[in-house]
Design a protein around this motif. Sequence first.
Motif, PDB file in Angstrom:
ATOM      1  N   PRO A   1     -18.744  -4.476  26.928  1.00 42.45           N
ATOM      2  CA  PRO A   1     -19.067  -5.611  27.115  1.00 42.45           C
ATOM      3  C   PRO A   1     -17.815  -6.874  27.112  1.00 42.45           C
ATOM      4  O   PRO A   1     -17.139  -6.785  26.400  1.00 42.45           O
ATOM      5  N   ASP A   2     -18.055  -7.623  28.212  1.00 40.70           N
ATOM      6  CA  ASP A   2     -17.028  -8.748  28.243  1.00 40.70           C
ATOM      7  C   ASP A   2     -17.491  -9.924  27.458  1.00 40.70           C
ATOM      8  O   ASP A   2     -18.534 -10.688  27.830  1.00 40.70           O
ATOM      9  N   LEU A   3     -17.120 -10.188  26.252  1.00 42.34           N
ATOM     10  CA  LEU A   3     -17.446 -11.090  25.372  1.00 42.34           C
ATOM     11  C   LEU A   3     -16.516 -12.386  25.359  1.00 42.34           C
ATOM     12  O   LEU A   3     -16.711 -12.978  24.352  1.00 42.34           O
ATOM     13  N   GLY A   4     -15.890 -12.583  26.239  1.00 40.32           N
ATOM     14  CA  GLY A   4     -15.015 -13.879  26.418  1.00 40.32           C
ATOM     15  C   GLY A   4     -13.586 -13.726  25.717  1.00 40.32           C
ATOM     16  O   GLY A   4     -13.062 -12.634  25.848  1.00 40.32           O
ATOM     17  N   ALA A   5     -13.045 -14.965  25.577  1.00 39.02           N
ATOM     18  CA  ALA A   5     -11.636 -14.801  25.108  1.00 39.02           C
ATOM     19  C   ALA A   5     -11.456 -14.420  23.880  1.00 39.02           C
ATOM     20  O   ALA A   5     -12.566 -14.394  22.931  1.00 39.02           O
ATOM     21  N   ASN A   6     -10.523 -13.568  23.400  1.00 39.91           N
ATOM     22  CA  ASN A   6     -10.098 -13.125  22.303  1.00 39.91           C
ATOM     23  C   ASN A   6      -9.188 -14.129  21.489  1.00 39.91           C
ATOM     24  O   ASN A   6      -8.804 -15.073  21.877  1.00 39.91           O
ATOM     25  N   VAL A   7      -8.837 -13.386  20.318  1.00 39.36           N
ATOM     26  CA  VAL A   7      -8.031 -14.424  19.498  1.00 39.36           C
ATOM     27  C   VAL A   7      -6.575 -14.474  19.954  1.00 39.36           C
ATOM     28  O   VAL A   7      -5.982 -15.707  19.499  1.00 39.36           O
TER      29      VAL A   7
ATOM     30  N   VAL B   1      -3.541 -13.930   9.337  1.00 40.19           N
ATOM     31  CA  VAL B   1      -3.367 -14.612  10.343  1.00 40.19           C
ATOM     32  C   VAL B   1      -4.442 -13.754  11.293  1.00 40.19           C
ATOM     33  O   VAL B   1      -4.988 -12.574  10.951  1.00 40.19           O
ATOM     34  N   LYS B   2      -4.655 -14.179  12.483  1.00 45.99           N
ATOM     35  CA  LYS B   2      -5.622 -13.551  13.246  1.00 45.99           C
ATOM     36  C   LYS B   2      -4.951 -12.778  14.286  1.00 45.99           C
ATOM     37  O   LYS B   2      -5.851 -11.727  14.917  1.00 45.99           O
ATOM     38  N   TYR B   3      -3.783 -12.943  14.668  1.00 46.15           N
ATOM     39  CA  TYR B   3      -3.030 -11.921  15.516  1.00 46.15           C
ATOM     40  C   TYR B   3      -1.802 -11.770  15.137  1.00 46.15           C
ATOM     41  O   TYR B   3      -1.249 -12.710  14.430  1.00 46.15           O
ATOM     42  N   THR B   4      -1.090 -10.812  15.580  1.00 47.54           N
ATOM     43  CA  THR B   4       0.428 -10.487  15.675  1.00 47.54           C
ATOM     44  C   THR B   4       1.167 -10.439  16.958  1.00 47.54           C
ATOM     45  O   THR B   4       0.530  -9.911  17.808  1.00 47.54           O
ATOM     46  N   CYS B   5       2.207 -11.027  17.194  1.00 46.86           N
ATOM     47  CA  CYS B   5       3.094 -10.564  18.358  1.00 46.86           C
ATOM     48  C   CYS B   5       3.903  -9.325  17.970  1.00 46.86           C
ATOM     49  O   CYS B   5       4.204  -9.135  16.910  1.00 46.86           O
ATOM     50  N   SER B   6       3.914  -8.541  19.134  1.00 46.39           N
ATOM     51  CA  SER B   6       4.684  -7.415  18.891  1.00 46.39           C
ATOM     52  C   SER B   6       5.701  -7.120  19.925  1.00 46.39           C
ATOM     53  O   SER B   6       5.436  -7.573  21.065  1.00 46.39           O
ATOM     54  N   CYS B   7       6.631  -5.969  19.922  1.00 45.69           N
ATOM     55  CA  CYS B   7       7.531  -6.036  21.228  1.00 45.69           C
ATOM     56  C   CYS B   7       7.312  -4.458  21.448  1.00 45.69           C
ATOM     57  O   CYS B   7       7.078  -3.486  20.905  1.00 45.69           O
ATOM     58  N   PRO B   8       7.789  -4.260  22.818  1.00 42.72           N
ATOM     59  CA  PRO B   8       7.844  -2.823  23.449  1.00 42.72           C
ATOM     60  C   PRO B   8       8.892  -2.021  22.635  1.00 42.72           C
ATOM     61  O   PRO B   8       9.806  -2.754  21.883  1.00 42.72           O
TER      62      PRO B   8
END
Length: 459
Positions: free
Chosen positions: A268-274, A297-304
Amino acid sequence: MKTADRNIIIFLCFGSLFLQVSAFFDGTHPNLLYANILQIDSIEINTWRNNSVVPGLSRAISLDYHYSMGLIFWTDVLEMKIATMHIDNILNINEDIVRTKIGRPDVSNLDGSMRRTLIDYGIERPRALALDPNRGIMFFSDWGSVPRIERCGLDGRDRQIIVVTDIAWPNGLVIDHKDERLYWTDGALFQIKSSTLDGKDVKTIIKDVKYLPHPFGIAVHDQYVYWTNWEYKSLLRTNKYDGSYVETVQRDLTSPMDIKLYDSNVQPDLGANVCGYFNGGCSHLCFPTSPWSERNVKYTCSCPDGYDIKSDNQTCTKHGGNAQLIIAEHQSISRIDLESLQSDALDVTGLLNTVAVDFHLEKDLIFWTDVSLKGIYVSYLSGGLLSGLGIRKAIISEDINTPDDAGLNHIQVSNLDGTFRKTLINSRLDEPRAVALLPHEGSSRVGERRAVKTDTNYL
């Protein structure tokens, strides 16, 4: 998994169309998609009409799909790759997006770019994956010395073992979003079990060697749980609450493997995420953290892989300041970081006799020659889909004819894609082996078996 502005695919690396297809997938009837080794088929629930979706495969094992984009993904363990195709593709053209390695969960964009290893320790024989992107949870099973089911955040952190008893070969995992339960098959204990999403309230749905001599894939729809059976080459279902009334849905299959319910309610498409519409400010990858994370924190940045996160925890830079050695080793190409001395193999396969190698750092491209295949090839240094043509592309090969082809003893030039090919030097060369360019000086160096020559007439 779909986010507001980015689509990614999480996959296990283990060793995890015809014109009428669009009519079968019209969105009005749920279907069961299943990998049948040499092809991917579908069964329309209620009518039980079986249709071929992706024929002509080598050894398809696992599969999944992106409903809103109409894409099917599958793993091929014989060719060691992940491929994709649009479900309305009447020409049956599929693309390779990732060449896989053994024994770890990885993540990438849908085109195979920005690939990152999520878990590379404390895991032996990963088998199945199930994602709950709305909660930010990934479930996976391990066949190793301690068979178990774990869960973690979509970034691979905050790991928790949730099932470790009465389990041996956890082949398949599926989330029942309606009842918020996790189901799994066990190929060694002849059973299907379920639990809550934290591993509690474990229930045995069915345990019967007659119907589950070697269950593999599993799917849930309404009041039924479906599974594939290696031993009897069939697809069966039973009541998901008490295991009553086992029914054979399809029999006499080639070799049924993974199975998925193809239905809009599954994704289901629940709209925008964090991560938001700006990818959380992350330069590359953004992952929701697990609901039980203590990182606040609600999200983390990560790298390839091959990149490092900077002190701002948002921006990625290439690892080691780009100081690397790239080495051609006949049947593989590897690189060594000159600061850490760590090495890894690039995600290119099918190499027979690689001799020369070079790269274009700004465009993230690597080029190599293969003297057995008699061609020059190109791929991304960071892996992924190359110009819609797969994991690699031959830009010059022996079947390319040019008006001024002068045999082997010559030096040619072309654009990066192999177009506008022209012979520069075809005289006074005995056995040219290597070329080095000094573009700022407008000269080149040509290495032969017995001499090194300088040419300033070209540049």
